[in-house]
Design a protein around this motif. Structure first.
Motif, PDB file in Angstrom:
ATOM      1  N   UNK A  17     -58.106 -14.001  17.263  1.00  0.00           N
ATOM      2  CA  UNK A  17     -56.889 -14.669  17.712  1.00  0.00           C
ATOM      3  C   UNK A  17     -56.876 -14.730  19.244  1.00  0.00           C
ATOM      4  N   UNK A  18     -56.557 -15.897  19.788  1.00  0.00           N
ATOM      5  CA  UNK A  18     -56.417 -16.032  21.238  1.00  0.00           C
ATOM      6  C   UNK A  18     -54.973 -16.422  21.548  1.00  0.00           C
ATOM      7  N   UNK A  19     -54.316 -15.620  22.375  1.00  0.00           N
ATOM      8  CA  UNK A  19     -52.963 -15.952  22.825  1.00  0.00           C
ATOM      9  C   UNK A  19     -53.053 -16.517  24.235  1.00  0.00           C
ATOM     10  N   UNK A  20     -52.607 -17.744  24.371  1.00  0.00           N
ATOM     11  CA  UNK A  20     -52.654 -18.441  25.665  1.00  0.00           C
ATOM     12  C   UNK A  20     -51.232 -18.455  26.207  1.00  0.00           C
ATOM     13  N   UNK A  21     -50.991 -17.631  27.218  1.00  0.00           N
ATOM     14  CA  UNK A  21     -49.618 -17.472  27.726  1.00  0.00           C
ATOM     15  C   UNK A  21     -49.525 -18.118  29.104  1.00  0.00           C
ATOM     16  N   UNK A  22     -48.629 -19.101  29.234  1.00  0.00           N
ATOM     17  CA  UNK A  22     -48.423 -19.752  30.529  1.00  0.00           C
ATOM     18  C   UNK A  22     -47.048 -19.372  31.059  1.00  0.00           C
ATOM     19  N   UNK A  23     -47.056 -18.671  32.179  1.00  0.00           N
ATOM     20  CA  UNK A  23     -45.796 -18.376  32.851  1.00  0.00           C
ATOM     21  C   UNK A  23     -45.494 -19.569  33.748  1.00  0.00           C
ATOM     22  N   UNK A  24     -44.349 -20.194  33.566  1.00  0.00           N
ATOM     23  CA  UNK A  24     -44.044 -21.361  34.382  1.00  0.00           C
ATOM     24  C   UNK A  24     -43.535 -20.902  35.746  1.00  0.00           C
ATOM     25  N   UNK A  25     -44.103 -21.490  36.797  1.00  0.00           N
ATOM     26  CA  UNK A  25     -43.599 -21.197  38.141  1.00  0.00           C
ATOM     27  C   UNK A  25     -43.859 -19.780  38.607  1.00  0.00           C
ATOM     28  N   UNK A  26     -45.086 -19.290  38.407  1.00  0.00           N
ATOM     29  CA  UNK A  26     -45.411 -17.886  38.689  1.00  0.00           C
ATOM     30  C   UNK A  26     -46.671 -17.841  39.560  1.00  0.00           C
ATOM     31  N   UNK A 452     -48.368  -9.628  24.099  1.00  0.00           N
ATOM     32  CA  UNK A 452     -49.591  -8.831  24.254  1.00  0.00           C
ATOM     33  C   UNK A 452     -49.617  -7.671  23.250  1.00  0.00           C
ATOM     34  N   UNK A 453     -48.467  -7.080  23.006  1.00  0.00           N
ATOM     35  CA  UNK A 453     -48.392  -5.995  22.005  1.00  0.00           C
ATOM     36  C   UNK A 453     -48.848  -6.491  20.633  1.00  0.00           C
ATOM     37  N   UNK A 454     -48.406  -7.699  20.281  1.00  0.00           N
ATOM     38  CA  UNK A 454     -48.808  -8.257  18.985  1.00  0.00           C
ATOM     39  C   UNK A 454     -50.308  -8.561  18.973  1.00  0.00           C
ATOM     40  N   UNK A 455     -50.821  -9.032  20.104  1.00  0.00           N
ATOM     41  CA  UNK A 455     -52.265  -9.289  20.218  1.00  0.00           C
ATOM     42  C   UNK A 455     -53.036  -7.990  19.971  1.00  0.00           C
ATOM     43  N   UNK A 456     -52.537  -6.906  20.545  1.00  0.00           N
ATOM     44  CA  UNK A 456     -53.187  -5.592  20.354  1.00  0.00           C
ATOM     45  C   UNK A 456     -53.239  -5.238  18.865  1.00  0.00           C
ATOM     46  N   UNK A 457     -52.116  -5.498  18.183  1.00  0.00           N
ATOM     47  CA  UNK A 457     -52.030  -5.130  16.767  1.00  0.00           C
ATOM     48  C   UNK A 457     -53.047  -5.855  15.891  1.00  0.00           C
ATOM     49  N   UNK A 458     -53.342  -7.113  16.233  1.00  0.00           N
ATOM     50  CA  UNK A 458     -54.247  -7.876  15.366  1.00  0.00           C
ATOM     51  C   UNK A 458     -55.668  -7.914  15.920  1.00  0.00           C
ATOM     52  N   UNK A 459     -55.921  -7.164  16.980  1.00  0.00           N
ATOM     53  CA  UNK A 459     -57.273  -7.140  17.536  1.00  0.00           C
ATOM     54  C   UNK A 459     -57.666  -8.430  18.223  1.00  0.00           C
ATOM     55  N   UNK A 460     -56.686  -9.086  18.827  1.00  0.00           N
ATOM     56  CA  UNK A 460     -56.944 -10.387  19.441  1.00  0.00           C
ATOM     57  C   UNK A 460     -57.264 -10.321  20.923  1.00  0.00           C
ATOM     58  N   UNK A 461     -57.195 -11.503  21.535  1.00  0.00           N
ATOM     59  CA  UNK A 461     -57.511 -11.691  22.954  1.00  0.00           C
ATOM     60  C   UNK A 461     -56.312 -12.385  23.598  1.00  0.00           C
ATOM     61  N   UNK A 462     -55.999 -11.992  24.822  1.00  0.00           N
ATOM     62  CA  UNK A 462     -54.956 -12.748  25.535  1.00  0.00           C
ATOM     63  C   UNK A 462     -55.524 -13.362  26.810  1.00  0.00           C
ATOM     64  N   UNK A 463     -54.933 -14.507  27.150  1.00  0.00           N
ATOM     65  CA  UNK A 463     -55.189 -15.160  28.438  1.00  0.00           C
ATOM     66  C   UNK A 463     -53.807 -15.397  29.027  1.00  0.00           C
ATOM     67  N   UNK A 464     -53.544 -14.795  30.162  1.00  0.00           N
ATOM     68  CA  UNK A 464     -52.231 -14.970  30.780  1.00  0.00           C
ATOM     69  C   UNK A 464     -52.429 -15.696  32.102  1.00  0.00           C
ATOM     70  N   UNK A 501     -52.341 -19.285  41.334  1.00  0.00           N
ATOM     71  CA  UNK A 501     -51.704 -18.517  40.258  1.00  0.00           C
ATOM     72  C   UNK A 501     -52.707 -17.520  39.683  1.00  0.00           C
ATOM     73  N   UNK A 502     -52.199 -16.432  39.107  1.00  0.00           N
ATOM     74  CA  UNK A 502     -53.101 -15.458  38.503  1.00  0.00           C
ATOM     75  C   UNK A 502     -53.608 -15.932  37.143  1.00  0.00           C
ATOM     76  N   UNK A 503     -54.770 -15.429  36.762  1.00  0.00           N
ATOM     77  CA  UNK A 503     -55.199 -15.530  35.373  1.00  0.00           C
ATOM     78  C   UNK A 503     -55.799 -14.185  34.992  1.00  0.00           C
ATOM     79  N   UNK A 504     -55.387 -13.688  33.822  1.00  0.00           N
ATOM     80  CA  UNK A 504     -55.887 -12.401  33.330  1.00  0.00           C
ATOM     81  C   UNK A 504     -56.371 -12.587  31.907  1.00  0.00           C
ATOM     82  N   UNK A 505     -57.474 -11.892  31.576  1.00  0.00           N
ATOM     83  CA  UNK A 505     -57.949 -11.889  30.186  1.00  0.00           C
ATOM     84  C   UNK A 505     -58.050 -10.455  29.705  1.00  0.00           C
ATOM     85  N   UNK A 506     -57.905 -10.270  28.414  1.00  0.00           N
ATOM     86  CA  UNK A 506     -58.010  -8.911  27.881  1.00  0.00           C
ATOM     87  C   UNK A 506     -57.676  -8.888  26.404  1.00  0.00           C
TER      88      UNK A 506
END
Ligand code: 3PG
Ligand code: CO
Length: 553
Positions: A17-26, A452-464, A501-506
């Motif tokens: 699972x990949x969670x693609x999180x876009x913070x608007x205006x950050x 991100x907590x939910x990503x942790x639970x399912x063993x996924x990946x996040x991109x913020x 803007x920042x980008x983080x993966x994990x």
């Protein structure tokens, strides 16, 4: 021949699972009391930044990196989400209109020839945002269009202005109105009957988006088409100056007004036979008016009188709906977006935001295209925004609800990608309310944590990441970076910024050895799509901007 099939990534697995999180205006900026992200408690975003140094970096989100004309152009959500979703850099509306005006091609193409038919007998109306922000429109483009249209036969011109204060400083509308007024008086001296006919603040009149509040469009319709408004003035500069004196008044929310002649008659209602151009190049806040102007069957509000007009948009605003059907400049043709590729490769996608940003992670993400690529594999969830308020009074907005819905989508196991926009930093940042923006940033951070907590639970990946800067700098600065004072007070910046803007993966699903490459130092938002495709286990198409990650053994 062409194939939608993406090659397997040589090292990265599929099915995470990949969670693609876009913070608007950050955006990212130095610590400062006007940096609301710095001032706010943002433990989640802080821990990403202070975590593994090869899993956090900055990317460019303004200027040519997102297809804007110059490096002085701040980023915005349209070009930011286009780049994120398309993985390539397209010359955007602002630039395309510049080119068409400079070459004169705008006057040769279908759209202009269509509206020109009205010139011998009727009025040309120009409706749009009076601003040099370069986000939705630009005043210098309006000036060129006024000159060009009159040289190409327009004899009677009426301009319907919307005041900005959101992409530019509050109060700047007065200066813009003076410039426009001078331009129109110059045309009058050349025998063209040209004047402003109506106006109002963009957030209260006309420029709603994603159908949050049709009343906004109706207020504009009444003034622009029917010539009816609660306030009547002889001149646009006088109108704006007077309306700004009301307590709490600002450019974004000025009430609608019409310009009247000596006998009190509105000078420019829109009537049968007239030509109308909406001169904003950006789509999201023009499509509602475009529908009202173009659709025969329309039930969003009572239009009272529907003139038979020749209508053209500056651009075609929606490629899927072909809206409007006539336009002066062809929009960027954004095809083969990452969303479309991934769906063709079986990636099940969930996209979510609240109304005011919903189209950002759907319509803009998908290359200005509404609807699903494949409704079996995609689910788009819109959480209704509060309407009729300025978001500084509700700075948490629907961040929590977006977080919850997305968490549920992740835990359901029904999706391979979840994609969200968290609007707070941007929407509250635009109000210029520094304290409220601090609250907004904290709420956005909490939503990120929930996902991100939910990503942790399912063993996924996040991109913020984020689409452009806003909340990290709330004050206008001089070249040295010091706050600019006016009458002894700092000038509050309601607009976006030029910041990266920042980008983080994990996340637990991120394969060991994945890290940001060092050889893409000037990477921008357009590099994210290839990165995300990799994280889904695919190699991006050759013509995509290169990936930001590498896998070291
Ligand atoms: C708006 O339309 O609200 C602003 O002009 C730009 O903001 P956005 O690009 O973040 O949507
Ligand atoms: Co914004």
């Amino acid at each position: 021949g062409f194939s939608w099939k993406l090659a397997d990534h040589p090292k990265l697995p599929k099915g995470k699972l990949v969670a693609m999180i876009v913070l608007d205006g950050w955006g990212e900026a130095s610590p400062d009391k006007y940096n609301c992200i710095h001032v706010a408690e943002t433990p989640t975003m802080d821990s990403l930044k202070n975590g593994a140094p090869d899993k956090w970096r900055l990317v460019r989100a303004h200027g040519t990196a997102v297809g804007l004309p110059t490096e002085d152009d701040m980023g915005n959500s349209e070009v930011g989400h286009n780049a994120l979703g398309a993985g390539r850099i397209y010359a955007q509306g602002a630039k395309l209109v510049d080119l068409a005006l400079a070459s004169g091609k705008i006057y040769e193409d279908e759209g202009f020839n269509y509206i020109k038919e009205s010139f011998p007998t009727n009025t040309l109306h120009l409706i749009g945002l009076m601003s040099d922000g370069g986000v939705h429109s630009r005043l210098d483009q309006l000036q060129l269009l006024l000159k060009g249209a009159s040289q190409h036969g327009a004899k009677r011109i009426r301009v319907h202005v919307l005041t900005d204060g959101r992409d530019v400083l509050d109060g700047s509308s007065v200066g813009f109105a003076e410039i426009l007024d001078a331009e129109l008086s110059d045309l009058r001296s050349k025998g063209i009957d040209a004047q402003v006919a109506s106006g109002g603040g963009r957030m209260y009149v006309t420029m709603d988006r994603y159908e949050n509040d049709w009343e906004v469009v109706k207020r504009g319709w009444d003034a622009q088409v029917l010539g009816e408004a609660p306030h009547k003035f002889k001149n646009v500069v006088e109108a704006i100056k007077t309306l700004r004196q009301a307590p709490g008044a600002n450019d974004q929310y000025l009430p609608p007004f019409v310009i009247v002649d000596d006998s009190g008659k509105p000078v420019g209602p829109i009537v049968d036979g007239d030509a109308v151009v909406t001169f904003n190049f950006r789509a999201d806040r023009m499509t509602m008016l475009a529908q009202a102007l173009e659709y025969e069957n329309f039930d969003k509000f009572d239009r009272v009188r529907v003139p038979k007009i020749r209508y053209a948009g500056m651009l075609q605003y929606d490629g899927e709906l072909k809206l409007p059907s006539h336009y002066l400049v062809s929009p960027p043709l954004i095809e083969r977006t990452s969303g479309e590729y991934l769906v063709h490769n079986g990636v099940r996608t969930f996209a979510c935001s609240e109304t005011v940003k919903f189209g950002h992670v759907t319509f803009f993400w998908n290359g200005n295209r509404s609807g699903y690529f494949n409704s079996e594999l995609e689910e788009y969830v819109e959480i209704p925004s509060d309407s009729g308020i300025t978001f500084n009074v509700q700075p948490k907005m629907k961040a929590l609800e977006i977080g919850e819905k997305t968490r549920d989508a992740i835990l359901s196991g029904r999706f391979d990608q979840v994609r969200v926009n968290i609007p707070n930093g941007d929407m509250v940042g635009h109000t210029g309310d520094v304290e409220a923006t601090v609250v907004a940033c904290k709420a956005a951070d909490e939503a990120v944590k929930m996902i991100i907590d939910a990503v942790e639970q399912v063993g996924g990946i996040y991109v913020v990441t984020a689409d452009h800067g806003n909340a990290e700098d709330m004050v206008k600065r001089n070249k040295k970076g010091e706050p600019l004072l006016k009458d002894g007070e700092v000038q509050i910046l309601t607009s976006h910024t030029l910041q990266p803007v920042p980008i983080a993966i994990g996340g637990p699903g991120l394969a060991a050895g994945v890290k940001f490459r060092k050889d893409v130092p000037s990477g921008g938002l357009a590099n994210v799509a290839a990165t995300v495709m990799n994280l889904h286990g695919f190699v991006a198409p050759d013509d995509y901007e290169t990936t930001l990650i590498e896998v070291v053994d």
